[in-house]
Every structure is written in C-alpha cells, then in structure tokens.
Design a protein around this motif. Structure first.
Motif, short mmCIF file in Angstrom:
data_model
loop_
_atom_site.label_atom_id
_atom_site.label_comp_id
_atom_site.label_asym_id
_atom_site.label_seq_id
_atom_site.Cartn_x
_atom_site.Cartn_y
_atom_site.Cartn_z
N THR A 94 0.91 9.23 -2.12
CA THR A 94 0.00 10.22 -2.73
C THR A 94 -0.89 10.90 -1.70
O THR A 94 -1.62 11.81 -2.04
CB THR A 94 -0.89 9.57 -3.81
N SER A 95 -0.86 10.44 -0.44
CA SER A 95 -1.80 11.02 0.53
C SER A 95 -1.12 11.50 1.80
O SER A 95 -1.78 12.07 2.66
CB SER A 95 -2.84 9.96 0.91
N ASP B 10 0.80 -1.22 0.00
CA ASP B 10 0.00 0.00 0.00
C ASP B 10 0.84 1.27 0.00
O ASP B 10 0.31 2.37 0.12
CB ASP B 10 -0.93 0.01 1.23
N SER C 236 2.23 2.99 -2.19
CA SER C 236 1.95 4.04 -3.17
C SER C 236 0.79 4.92 -2.72
O SER C 236 0.71 6.08 -3.09
CB SER C 236 1.67 3.42 -4.55
N PHE C 237 -0.10 4.37 -1.88
CA PHE C 237 -1.18 5.20 -1.35
C PHE C 237 -0.65 6.20 -0.32
O PHE C 237 -1.15 7.32 -0.22
CB PHE C 237 -2.25 4.33 -0.68
#
Lengths: 317, 764
Positions: A140-141, A134, A136-137
C-alpha cells in the motif's frame, strides 16, 4: 550453517545463511520509499564520534543496561557465575564488564527488562518471516526492506542472501551503507539492490580519518563507482555543527556529488544528542559532540548551497 | 416585542450587535466567532415570546395531572406540544440557523426522573438492582434500569424527503390502512405522531415570526432574518428547497428530538443525504462553494459551542458507499473537510467510511488533517461492517447505508433502533470469578456460579471452561434483565417524534420501544479483551506449561496486588506473549475469547424481537470497570485501567503499530456487528513530510485491507503531553482522541492524562 562463499551463487541454500543483527524496526518511514522494515546489522568499520547507534559499532554481542527499568531485585547478581554483576557498597548494582563472559544468565533472570542482549544471530529465513509479516504495508505504500546498521556489507554473504531472497519475493530493497568496505562486497550485493542510501560524512581524507577513524578515500571511490554502475543513490548527510557544516565542506561535497550520475537526492539529517543513555547503558564513554542540533534555518542554508550544484536536497522543514 | 419600544430597543441592539448599516451576509463567520461561541451560555430568550420556565413547567404538570389516564405516548406528545408551542424562544440575527427554545429539560426529566424511576422501583426493580450492583463491582456497565435510551439515530432521509407534513400524511394513510383492525395502542401512537409533528411545524413557525418581528430592530441583519423566516416556514414542514434549509431542518430536528428525551447519536450520512441540496444550489448558481462552506461552519459551530470539547461530540459520517454498493465520495465530502479544518474544533466528530474503492485522495486528506491535530476522526471499514450487519439479518442494501451511532456502532439509516450501548461487559471479570470459585475478590460478592477451586485444576482447559462458564452466566443474566427492561420501555420513554422517522414504525403503528422499527438491536460491548487474553495466556504459560509458579502463589500475589512480588509481576508481564504484538499464541487466545463472546451474544434475541449484537471496544469503561477490577495475571495492578478499545494493554505493544495491526486483524470483525475500534498513537516524526503522509495512508489502507474494523489516531510524543500537563495554558487547543471521542487534553482528569502519557511513552 556455513557461509556462502560464492557471490551470486544459487547452489547453496541461501536461506540457511546466518548473520548478526541487533534490531528490526518496523513501520520505518524515512529510510527509503514507503513503509519499510529496517534490519540493523551489527558491526561497523567506522567510529564516528556522533554515532547515535553505539550498539551498532561492535561486531560482538553486548549487554545493555537500562537503569530506569531496574527494580534492584539483584537477581542478576545472584545469577552471574563470574561475579561480573555486582553490588556496590551503596547497594547499587553495576556490571564489571571486564569479568563479563556474555553468558546471558543475568539477562535471563531480569524480568524487568533492564538488562538486554544486544545482537542476535538470525537466518535469512528468520528475517524473511518478519519481513513477510509487513508485506501488506509495502504493497500500500511502495515500501520494502532496508538493510542498515552498523554496516550491512561487513557481512556481505548474509546481506546478499537477504537481499536476494527479498528480490525473489519481489520486495523493494534499500541498502544503507557507510561505504567503507571492499568494492567486491558491493559487486556481490548490487544485483539485488533497488536503492543505495549512502552516507557522506566529510570530504577531506584527513578530517575524515580524524572524525571516523578511516580516511574518506575508499568511501568516495566506492561512491564514484556506484554512480558509474547506475544504481539509484540517495546521499545521507548528518549535519553536525562545527564538524561538517562549514561552507568549505558543503561546497566540496556539492561539487563532488553534482558530478555523479545517479544521485536521486541528498537527504540532510540534523544531528541530535539523544543517544547519550545508550552509551551509558553499554558502559562506554559518550563520544557525542557537545553541540546543539542545527537550526532549521541553518539546514535550509546548507540545502540551498547543495541545490546550487544541481542536486535535489531533502531537508527538514 | 412591542412596536412602541422599537426605538429604544434599536439603541440597545446597536450596543450588542454593532452599528453597521447593512451587513454583508457572507464572510461573517470569523468576525462573529466569539459571539457564536457564547450562544448557549448567553442565550437571549425573548421574554415576550412565551412562558417562563416556571410557568411552562406548571402548564406541563397541570396537563399531566389532568390526563394521567391517557396512554403514556399521548401524554408525552402533549407535553412536547406544550413545551414547543409555549416556551420562550430565541433567534440570533448573527447566526444562519434558528434556533433556541427555553425548555429547561422538562421532558428529559419527565422520562429520566419520573417514568424511569417508576419502572426501576416497580416492574424492573430486580434487574435494575442487579445491574446497579454489577456496575459497582465491575462486572458490567449498563444504563439505569438496563435500558439504553440514548443510542438511536433518527431517519434523516425519511424526514427530509417529504418533511414532517409528509410523515403526518404517511401516518394517516397507515392508520387508514389498518382500519377497524387498529388496536388502541396503535391509534394512540398515530395520535401522538400527528400531535408532535404538528407541534414541531408550529415551533418552526414561531421562529419564523420571531425573526420577522426582530427585523425593524435589526435593520443591518434584515436580509438574514428574512432568510431565516423563509426557511422556518419551509422546514421542517416540507422538503428543503436549498442546502441551507436542509441544514436548518437538521438543526431543528436535532434540538427537538434531544429535547423530547433521546440522544441523537448520528447526524446522518452528510455527503449522501445533503449532497443533492448542495449540488442543486451550486448548479443553479444560488450558492457558491465558499458560501456553502461558510454555512457548514455556522452549522457545525453550534455543536462545538455547546460541548466546547468537553463531552461527547456529535457524529457526522462521510463517504463509503451508496445502497447499490457504488462508491461514495463527492465535492461535498471535501468541502466539509475544508470547513472542518478551518473551524479547528474537536466537535463535531467526523467518521469516514471506507471501501476498497475509496480514493487515495480522501485517505490523504484525512491523514493530513489528523497529523495536523484535527484528530476527531474515526475511519471505518465498510467491508466487515456491512458483512456483520448482513449476518445479523439486514438486507445488503440496508446494511450499506449504515450510520455509525455514537462512535463506531453501525445502525441502518432510518430503519433501525440500535441500542448500541445497552451494556458494556468486563471480559476480565469472569476470570476473577473463575479464579475464586464465583466470588468477586474485591467486593466479596458471590457474583457468579461455583466453578470449583482452580488450584485443583490439572489442566489449563479446566480453567478456560470455568472462565467461559462465568462469562456465559453474566451474559445470560444481563440479557434477561435487558429483555425485562425493554418490555417496560413504552411506559418509560415513548418517542413518537423519532419513531415516525424510522421505517416501519408508521406502517406498523408501533413506537420505537414497541419494536416498530424494521430492525431492533441491542448492543453487548465486550471490554478488556486484551486483559482477558493476556491473563489467561499468562496462567497457561507459567502455571500449566512451564510450572514456574503454582496457581496459589499467583493468586496470593494478586490478592496483595503483587506487593513484594514485583519480579513475578514483571515475569507475567514481560515474559509471556501479549495481545497486540502479532504473537501467534496471544492472537489465538484472543480469538478464542472473542469468538466465544460473540457467539454467545448472538444466541440471544432481544425483547423487541431483534438481534443482540456483539462489539469489542471500551470507551470510558476501560477506566471505570478497571477501577473495580483486582490485580490480573497479565501483571496489571488492581484498579488500573483495562486495555482501551480492541487494542493491546497499556505499554505492552512493543512491536509497534505493525504488530498491533497484525494482531487485531486476526479477529473476525464480521462477528462484531455492534462495532469495534483500535486506538493508534503515532509519533509525529513517523508522519512528517511526504514520506510520512504516504506511510500514514499506507497504515490506514493496510489495516482495512487486512480486515480491520475501525481505527482512530493520535499523533503525539509523550514530552509534548507532559509539557501540556505542566503548562495547560500553552496547550488550550491540544486535542486528543481517547476512548472514543475527541477532547481537549486539558479537559481530561490528571489520572486520564497520566494513563494516556504512560501509554504513548512506550513507543509507537
């Protein structure tokens, strides 16, 4: 496998440390900044009547039953060597937990998924493999990993090893704790924690003991020490009508929290009763208070009272 | 309209339009919303303006009967000319955009009922019959005869640049350039182009005169009628002078092209193509931002008034990049989104193209709209979309200007005739055939080649080979029939009106159906990837690896739809990894199937000299093909829906949206030039508040960063939808985006509603 007994030590291969969790929630949004992967540790020192994760309380593995999935094939009855899985005279299956040896053969043959083992031993490696999926989430957040439960610090070596590895891989870490643990456990974990999510349930030592089985003393002491330590803290308060929504408690909490240095925000969470089926599925009495979810207006009112103490309050809108 | 009756008419008009002395031209949309909503149900065609439908139809029939010897393209052009110059028209003084023609679908019937019928009974009879049966037994769904007449976008930039008079001039130059060498066919095509564009200009002129004639009787609306008249004299004949004229142009051409017999499946790259007109107006002080927004609302409301959220919406695309690769987003992008929010309608359908440079602000704006219930959005990733088009022979500059046709099937703006929905192939059906030695178990048809008794297969690879043999057979057969159908296209649907707008039809003197466009594609859509993957993996695991069940046991259970074998069905469903959970074995299996499918499709050339292009999605074929597919080894029961889009089968994506993203982004979407989409359902709590918006944006960006293709969202909980089923009256505005388009939940059948609820009830 063996546990790492030297806090902060890098000499023992920390990825080999194991611990007990009961769930991993991915794409979690309200448990720290950004998109998070939440690890739910098994075992909790408190016994809050309103707990919405009753499967988190016991340190032991449990069998959970989901009746709506059961197709009454009775394969579990056949599979259980201890006679714990039984058929009633009415043809209904039920689990006699006094005879259950937790050997999981019933779960193995339950293809419908009506029987589930709650609790599994995992290594730091296992956990990190999932977390990396996870990553990559998080990028971006601004998200990361949250340790929750149950109480992560009831397994301080494991919790610390997970946190240390997360920081080694530059993931943001949050620790969601009830605070009812020795300060030593905090000391061990804190070097690897970016944010503490800290539950405050009641200020009065006596009421706290009545409601949760433990006095508030250690919890509030630890919170004060955390404030002095300097780690950012988000306070989380589940507002349960008639139990901790009164003016007296709110004012006392506001005064105390307002005196601490590193409280970033206080998040108010409305109580809900949706966990009833989980208590049933675990064969436990449903202890959830029979009160309604507090109204938005009520939550806003409490938020207003707390804000008056200079706190940033996050309430549902 | 006769002057003598003007006074009486004024009275009548007052009753209908109100008595305000001088209307405020701006700020009138909301006040007239109900009136505009009825514009297609209660159109008041002026009986004095042209022939009645009966007379019009007679005129066309008489013409066709007398000129049966002319090339079809010229026949069609004259039929078009007759309808647009002789039919009754209507102009609405309360609307900014003129407007309607009482055409009774004469040309569509000519194409679809007569010329297509002639072909399917004649030259393409065999293919048409095979494809019809293939649809009935769930092998594949293709349009009648195997010809996709409905998935083309006209070249909006080409049209707007010099108007139709510019295209006429271009046609005459091209004709002159060919000189003596021009064939009869080319000459006929040029004739037809000139006839239809002249007729379209004449039609606009009729609307202008109608608007002027109405002025005396509609004094309060005189200013708007004058504006309409002025606009219709300018467009579509010439380049628009203003943003309003550009919209007027687009509306008229949409109506005329659809009337001519095509579906306009993209209204173009709105914030690229319309932006210069908008910018010039605003810079010159002719138009305020607020007024421009109101014009967009009037414009878009026309589409919504027609569909009322109950059929395919029209696609407008935004953002992405310019031909030179620079990022595209501007004031008009955001203004249009504001207009869309205020309209609060499920149509039109907006697509947002994204690149790695697309600003967070645009993501956040779209995410916020979606979570508020405006869920007609598809977000598309330019990175794989452009790469896929380049791999299939388009130049990089052309590829960057793609438009999503229909839903998310890209075609180069103004240069490509991409029949994107030429066929939808059921990827689960070849497994049924492989498991029954070429026989379709539900119908008993010998639908595929004999690939042997699968019970004799010693290894899983033999079964996989049989599956691919069946799949290849189906694809090859379909490809052959589509090629035959394409050869008949010029006799079925000559399309001079749209052809002249697409490069290089005019230069080559060739219609769309003759391969005139620069790029000519045929879409092969693969449906039910999840079912094929999960079923093959289930058999591999339980029959060949674990040897838990023998193949004949599984076949028997499937043939009885798992009657009495529920534990086996649950084992197949719950104890074998499934596509959509980030499970390596399932993801690898899906990749093998998808790669094979795409490679096979890309080995074909179509009948117009262009590429065959693979896609992975379903639209409504998930339901229609599923209905005629027997029980499958993934635990799906007979007749149930296939998995929607490129996502997981219903209810098995238990690792939530991150698992879904993890699986889906393992596919190579540079090999799906004809598109793909992932449906994602989110629980409202997951996107609530600032945290939720941040998470939502993160989800979009992560999906794209990892190479995902297109994604669409619904934000619901199951309880809301169950309540909406019980009390439809309370949820009239509840929109959901399902299998490709956005509809009102109430407009779905009970079966579709149930399936949708079942899906989202499983968690998110």
């Amino acid at each position: 496998m063996g546990s790492n007994r030297s806090p902060g030590s890098h000499t023992v291969a920390s990825e080999a440390v194991t611990g007990w969790i009961f769930d991993v929630k991915r794409f979690a949004v309200h448990d720290g900044p950004g998109v998070r992967t939440v690890l739910f540790f098994k075992g909790c020192p408190l016994r809050c009547a309103w707990c919405h994760n009753p499967e988190s309380i016991s340190r032991n593995v449990q069998i959970m039953f989901h009746p709506q999935r059961c197709i009454a094939c009775l394969a579990c009855v056949e599979a259980c060597p201890h006679g714990a899985q039984q058929v009633t005279p009415d043809g209904e299956r039920w689990l006699d937990r006094s005879r259950c040896e937790l050997d999981r053969r019933c779960v193995e043959v339950c293809y419908a998924g009506a029987l589930e083992v709650v609790g599994r031993r995992v290594s730091v490696d296992d956990v990190l493999a999932q977390v990396r999926e996870d990553a990559s989430f998080y990028a971006t957040s601004g998200g990361g990993v949250t340790l929750s439960g149950g109480e992560p610090l009831l397994q301080p070596e494991f919790a610390t090893a997970v946190l240390r590895q997360c920081k080694a891989e530059e993931f943001h870490t949050a620790l969601d704790t009830c605070g009812q643990v020795r300060w030593k456990a905090f000391e061990q974990a804190l070097p690897f924690v970016d944010l503490v999510l800290y539950d405050v349930k009641h200020m009065s030592a006596e009421r706290h003991k009545h409601l949760t089985g433990a006095s508030s003393r250690l919890i509030l002491d630890n919170l004060r020490k955390l404030g002095d330590h300097g780690v950012p803290i988000e306070i989380r308060m589940v507002i349960v009508p008639t139990i901790n929504d009164g003016r007296e408690f709110i004012e006392a909490a506001g005064e105390f929290l307002g005196s601490l240095h590193t409280i970033e925000a206080v998040r108010l969470l409305p109580y809900h009763r949706l966990a009833g089926s989980k208590y049933l599925g675990l064969g436990q009495a449903n202890t959830m208070p029979e009160v309604e979810t507090p109204s938005l207006a009520h939550m806003q009112q409490i938020a207003g009272r707390l804000s008056a103490h200079g706190l940033k309050v996050i309430a549902p809108d | 309209m006769v002057v003598a009756t003007a006074a009486a008419e004024t009275e009548q008009v007052k009753a209908v339009w109100g008595t305000a002395e001088a209307e405020q031209v701006w700020g009138t949309f909301e006040g007239n919303r109900d009136h505009l909503f009825a514009q297609f149900r209660e159109t008041s065609f002026d009986p004095d303006s042209g022939l009645s439908l009966e007379a019009l139809e007679r005129a066309v029939e008489t013409y066709l009967a007398a000129h049966a010897d002319l090339p079809k393209v010229v026949q069609k052009a004259h039929a078009f000319r007759l309808v647009v110059t002789r039919g009754q028209i209507a102009v609405d003084p309360l609307d900014w955009f003129a407007d309607k023609l009482n055409h009774g679908h004469i040309l569509r019937r000519l194409v679809q009922k007569r010329w297509l019928d002639e072909a399917t009974r004649g030259p393409i009879a065999e293919g048409a019959a095979w494809l019809k049966r293939a649809r009935e037994i769930g092998i594949a769904a293709a349009p009648t005869g195997g010809l996709d007449l409905g998935h083309i976008s006209p070249g909006w930039e080409n049209m707007l640049a010099g108007g139709l008079t510019g295209l006429i001039r271009e046609a005459s130059l091209a004709r002159a350039a060919l000189g003596e060498g021009a064939t009869e066919g080319q000459l006929a095509f040029y004739d037809a182009v000139e006839i239809v564009y002249a007729a379209a200009v004449a039609f606009a002129g009729r609307l202008a005169r109608q608007a002027e004639r109405m002025m005396p009787a509609h004094r309060p609306h005189e200013a708007r009628l004058r504006a309409i008249a002025s606009a219709c004299r300018q467009v579509p004949a010439h380049r628009p002078r203003t943003f309003r004229e550009a919209l007027q142009f687009a509306w008229l051409m949409h109506e005329l092209i659809e009337m001519e017999g095509e579906n306009v499946r993209s209204m173009g790259h709105f914030d690229r193509v319309m932006y210069p007109y908008y910018r010039a107006d605003v810079d010159a002080g002719r138009l305020t931002r607020e007024q421009a927004k109101e014009l967009i609302k009037f414009f878009w409301f026309k589409w919504y008034s027609r569909t009322r959220g109950r059929s395919n919406g029209k696609n407008f695309v935004f953002a992405g990049q310019h031909a030179d690769g620079s990022v595209l987003v501007n004031d008009l992008t955001y203004l249009a989104l504001d207009a869309y929010e205020e309209l609060n309608t499920p149509d039109p359908k907006l697509s947002i193209r994204v690149t790695p440079e697309t600003p967070d602000a645009l993501f956040a704006r779209v995410a916020d709209l979606v979570r508020k219930g405006h869920n007609s959005f598809v977000l598309m990733n330019d990175v794989p979309a452009v790469a896929a088009l380049v791999k299939r022979g388009k130049s990089i500059e052309d590829a960057r200007t793609y438009l999503p046709i229909g839903c998310y099937e890209p075609a180069v703006d103004g240069k490509e005739a991409a029949c994107t929905m030429n066929v939808t192939v059921n990827l689960a059906k070849p497994l049924e055939l492989a498991l029954h030695d070429g026989v379709d178990p539900l119908s008993g048809d010998k639908a595929g080649p004999r690939t042997g008794d699968p019970r004799q297969f010693a290894r899983f690879d033999a079964l996989l080979d049989a599956y691919f043999t069946q799949l290849d057979f189906i694809l090859t057969r379909i490809h052959g029939h589509i090629q035959e159908a394409e050869r008949a296209w010029p006799q079925i649907n000559p399309s001079p009106l749209i052809a002249g707008t697409i490069d290089d039809c005019l230069a080559r003197g060739k219609d769309v159906g003759e391969g005139g466009p620069r790029y000519n594609s045929v879409g092969f859509v693969g449906a039910g990837l999840a079912n094929a993957c999960d079923s093959l993996l289930a058999l591999k695991r339980v029959v060949f690896d674990e040897r838990r069940y023998r193949l004949d046991e599984v076949l028997e259970a499937m043939s009885s739809n798992f009657e009495g074998r529920e534990p086996m069905r649950l084992y197949l469903r719950n104890r074998v990894p499934k596509w959509g959970n980030g499970e390596p074995d399932a993801d690898a299996m899906a990749r093998v199937i998808a790669d094979h499918y795409c490679q096979k499709v890309h080995s074909f050339r179509n009948g117009r000299g262009g590429a065959c292009q693979a896609a992975l999605f379903t639209l409504t074929a998930a339901l229609s093909l599923g209905r005629v597919t027997g029980a499958t080894p993934d635990g799906r029961k007979a007749h149930e829906s296939l998995a929607p889009g490129v996502g997981a089968a219903y209810g098995v994506d238990k690792n939530g949206v991150t698992g879904l993203v993890s699986s889906v982004t393992k596919l190579d979407f540079s090999e799906t030039p004809n598109g793909s989409v992932l449906d994602v359902t989110l629980h409202p709590t997951a996107v609530r508040g600032d945290d939720g918006l941040c998470a939502f944006v993160s989800l979009m960006k992560t999906f794209f960063q990892r190479g995902g293709y297109a994604v669409q969202f619904n934000v619901f909980d199951a309880d809301t939808l169950r309540d909406a089923q019980r009390h439809p009256e309370r949820y009239e505005s509840l929109q959901i985006r399902v299998t490709g388009w956005s509809v009102y939940f109430n407009a779905l059948s009970k079966e579709e509603q149930d399936q949708y609820i079942r899906r989202i009830a499983y968690g998110f």
